[in-house]
Design a protein around this motif. Sequence first.
Motif, mmCIF file in Angstrom:
data_model
loop_
_atom_site.group_PDB
_atom_site.id
_atom_site.type_symbol
_atom_site.label_atom_id
_atom_site.label_comp_id
_atom_site.label_asym_id
_atom_site.label_seq_id
_atom_site.Cartn_x
_atom_site.Cartn_y
_atom_site.Cartn_z
ATOM 1 N N LYS A 303 0.619 -1.169 0.216
ATOM 2 C CA LYS A 303 0.040 -0.002 -0.127
ATOM 3 C C LYS A 303 0.820 1.098 0.005
ATOM 4 O O LYS A 303 2.021 0.931 0.107
ATOM 5 C CB LYS A 303 -0.790 -0.072 1.179
ATOM 6 C CG LYS A 303 -1.909 -1.245 1.307
ATOM 7 C CD LYS A 303 -2.406 -1.180 2.702
ATOM 8 C CE LYS A 303 -3.373 -2.494 2.929
ATOM 9 N NZ LYS A 303 -3.753 -2.691 4.029
ATOM 10 N N GLN A 307 -3.112 5.171 1.917
ATOM 11 C CA GLN A 307 -3.962 4.137 2.177
ATOM 12 C C GLN A 307 -3.799 3.265 3.342
ATOM 13 O O GLN A 307 -4.801 2.990 4.022
ATOM 14 C CB GLN A 307 -3.520 3.010 1.119
ATOM 15 C CG GLN A 307 -4.234 3.458 -0.419
ATOM 16 C CD GLN A 307 -3.371 2.790 -1.596
ATOM 17 O OE1 GLN A 307 -2.581 1.790 -1.359
ATOM 18 N NE2 GLN A 307 -4.498 2.592 -2.760
ATOM 19 N N TYR A 308 -2.528 3.127 3.840
ATOM 20 C CA TYR A 308 -2.097 2.432 5.130
ATOM 21 C C TYR A 308 -2.914 3.295 6.356
ATOM 22 O O TYR A 308 -3.385 2.435 7.141
ATOM 23 C CB TYR A 308 -0.596 2.269 5.098
ATOM 24 C CG TYR A 308 -0.157 1.572 6.243
ATOM 25 C CD1 TYR A 308 -0.341 0.217 6.672
ATOM 26 C CD2 TYR A 308 0.385 2.168 7.481
ATOM 27 C CE1 TYR A 308 -0.084 -0.357 7.487
ATOM 28 C CE2 TYR A 308 0.821 1.644 8.628
ATOM 29 C CZ TYR A 308 0.717 0.284 8.665
ATOM 30 O OH TYR A 308 0.968 -0.477 9.805
ATOM 31 N N ASN A 310 -5.070 5.486 6.262
ATOM 32 C CA ASN A 310 -6.623 5.714 6.265
ATOM 33 C C ASN A 310 -7.263 4.592 6.520
ATOM 34 O O ASN A 310 -8.636 4.560 6.872
ATOM 35 C CB ASN A 310 -6.911 6.499 5.186
ATOM 36 C CG ASN A 310 -6.606 8.018 5.269
ATOM 37 O OD1 ASN A 310 -7.435 8.740 5.832
ATOM 38 N ND2 ASN A 310 -5.646 8.592 4.519
ATOM 39 N N GLU A 311 -6.844 3.340 6.210
ATOM 40 C CA GLU A 311 -7.466 2.212 6.657
ATOM 41 C C GLU A 311 -7.490 1.824 8.026
ATOM 42 O O GLU A 311 -8.558 1.528 8.683
ATOM 43 C CB GLU A 311 -6.769 0.962 6.122
ATOM 44 C CG GLU A 311 -7.108 0.639 4.536
ATOM 45 C CD GLU A 311 -6.510 -0.297 3.892
ATOM 46 O OE1 GLU A 311 -5.896 -1.255 4.689
ATOM 47 O OE2 GLU A 311 -6.319 -0.341 2.644
ATOM 48 N N VAL A 314 -10.505 4.337 9.288
ATOM 49 C CA VAL A 314 -11.824 3.818 8.843
ATOM 50 C C VAL A 314 -12.240 2.829 9.719
ATOM 51 O O VAL A 314 -13.392 2.728 10.486
ATOM 52 C CB VAL A 314 -11.980 3.409 7.377
ATOM 53 C CG1 VAL A 314 -13.074 2.392 7.081
ATOM 54 C CG2 VAL A 314 -11.841 4.320 6.413
ATOM 55 N N GLU A 315 -11.135 2.054 10.298
ATOM 56 C CA GLU A 315 -11.594 0.676 11.168
ATOM 57 C C GLU A 315 -11.978 1.585 12.484
ATOM 58 O O GLU A 315 -12.980 0.919 13.437
ATOM 59 C CB GLU A 315 -10.413 -0.139 11.411
ATOM 60 C CG GLU A 315 -10.132 -1.062 10.425
ATOM 61 C CD GLU A 315 -11.454 -2.060 9.800
ATOM 62 O OE1 GLU A 315 -12.053 -2.336 10.977
ATOM 63 O OE2 GLU A 315 -11.716 -2.066 8.639
ATOM 64 N N THR A 348 -13.402 8.145 1.681
ATOM 65 C CA THR A 348 -12.314 7.140 2.082
ATOM 66 C C THR A 348 -13.170 6.000 2.627
ATOM 67 O O THR A 348 -12.831 4.878 2.297
ATOM 68 C CB THR A 348 -11.489 7.731 3.039
ATOM 69 O OG1 THR A 348 -10.578 8.988 2.511
ATOM 70 C CG2 THR A 348 -10.145 6.747 3.305
ATOM 71 N N LYS A 351 -14.775 3.912 -0.227
ATOM 72 C CA LYS A 351 -13.742 3.471 -0.936
ATOM 73 C C LYS A 351 -13.428 2.040 -0.204
ATOM 74 O O LYS A 351 -13.004 0.916 -0.851
ATOM 75 C CB LYS A 351 -12.416 4.100 -1.173
ATOM 76 C CG LYS A 351 -11.540 3.732 -2.457
ATOM 77 C CD LYS A 351 -10.454 4.829 -2.607
ATOM 78 C CE LYS A 351 -9.790 4.256 -3.955
ATOM 79 N NZ LYS A 351 -8.877 5.503 -4.344
ATOM 80 N N VAL A 352 -13.045 2.023 0.955
ATOM 81 C CA VAL A 352 -12.599 0.950 1.796
ATOM 82 C C VAL A 352 -13.763 -0.224 2.179
ATOM 83 O O VAL A 352 -13.596 -1.438 2.443
ATOM 84 C CB VAL A 352 -12.218 1.449 3.263
ATOM 85 C CG1 VAL A 352 -11.877 0.240 4.252
ATOM 86 C CG2 VAL A 352 -11.103 2.305 2.966
ATOM 87 N N THR A 353 -14.940 0.358 2.474
ATOM 88 C CA THR A 353 -16.194 -0.446 3.040
ATOM 89 C C THR A 353 -17.273 -0.674 1.822
ATOM 90 O O THR A 353 -17.980 -1.545 1.971
ATOM 91 C CB THR A 353 -16.727 0.273 4.350
ATOM 92 O OG1 THR A 353 -17.286 1.203 3.889
ATOM 93 C CG2 THR A 353 -15.841 0.388 5.338
#
Length: 362
Positions: A303, A307-308, A310-311, A314-315, A348, A351-353
């Motif tokens: 990644k 990305q790394y 912001n994931e 998001v979690e 974001t 995009k992730v979920t």
Amino acid sequence: MNTSELNSFIVILIYGSLVLLSLLKLANPLKVNHKANFWFGIFLFLWSTFWLDEVLFLITGSIIEFHSLFWVRLIQFFTPIVFYFSVLFYTNPSFTFKLTAVKFLILPAAFLVCLILIKLGYKKPFEYLSIILILIQALFYTGLSYITIRKHQKKIQQFSSNTEGINLNWLEYIILVLLIVNIIYVIYNLFYDPKSLNFFINAVFLSVIYCVGYYSLKQKEIYPLEEKQRQELISIDEDSGPEEVKKKLISDEELLKIKTLLEEIMELQKPYLDSELNLIKLAEILSVSTHHLSYVINTGFGKNFFQYVNEFRVEYAKKLLKEPNNKLSVLGIAYEAGFNSKTSFNTTFKKVTGQTPSEFRK
């Protein structure tokens, strides 16, 4: 007020706004993006001269062919190049002109020859050639500027966890709008009376200029001011991507060690909750170089930095959204999770979920 008077009023607003904005960019009161703002200020001033014929007509009441003067035409020809220079310095403040920069003078030199030949009486063939050169110059540097901005948007994801405010989206949108408007104008020139379109074109340009003013004046510094840090990030930008993964910067053992340490810190210290977290800050926490950390994230996790980080955000946001007693709004949760705006949070998160935060909460 009829359409003609309204158009004249818009022309005055366009010219005055561009000159004022040009002076503001050259003065650079916020002292950010120095070289980029200098070139952008020159671009705005050159752009304003395209309306000077109409402004002089309104002042004097007689037609003045300012736009067709030899030196004015030559100077105006540099407008797309100057715009491209401003884009270069926005995306890389350490950019310097080298001997290879002579290539930027090829088209202007050809245009100068055309102007000289027109002045000597060879009007017909070289007038057409000069128009073609203007179109080539405009399209080439507009396209090059657009590509440079798109590359920049990918580059900054290697070192920044929040790219809003430094992604130069406003310049990208302005390029697209100007390109569409100019295509419409060229088509109208070929098949219809271009004067009937003047009011519409000028109204669109005025809207674009106000957007330029708003976004360019609030544009913050893209790279750190400290020269060493700036050079580190720029060099990472240039080396990032698939090619960097192929080059071994550290041994597999060292990579695994840094990767494990990084996972522990992200889990326990939660540095991602800092909305201003960047590669330099995270590298300092781990006591490793920015190059090594970037390599570990790119290679060890597959990644980029954006990305790394912001994931994780998001979690964390998902946990807050699941809590039945959490009375924070979606915006409040966005800030709690380390995002600096609702827009970036929604984009974001989806995009992730695959869902918006509101949909996920329901």
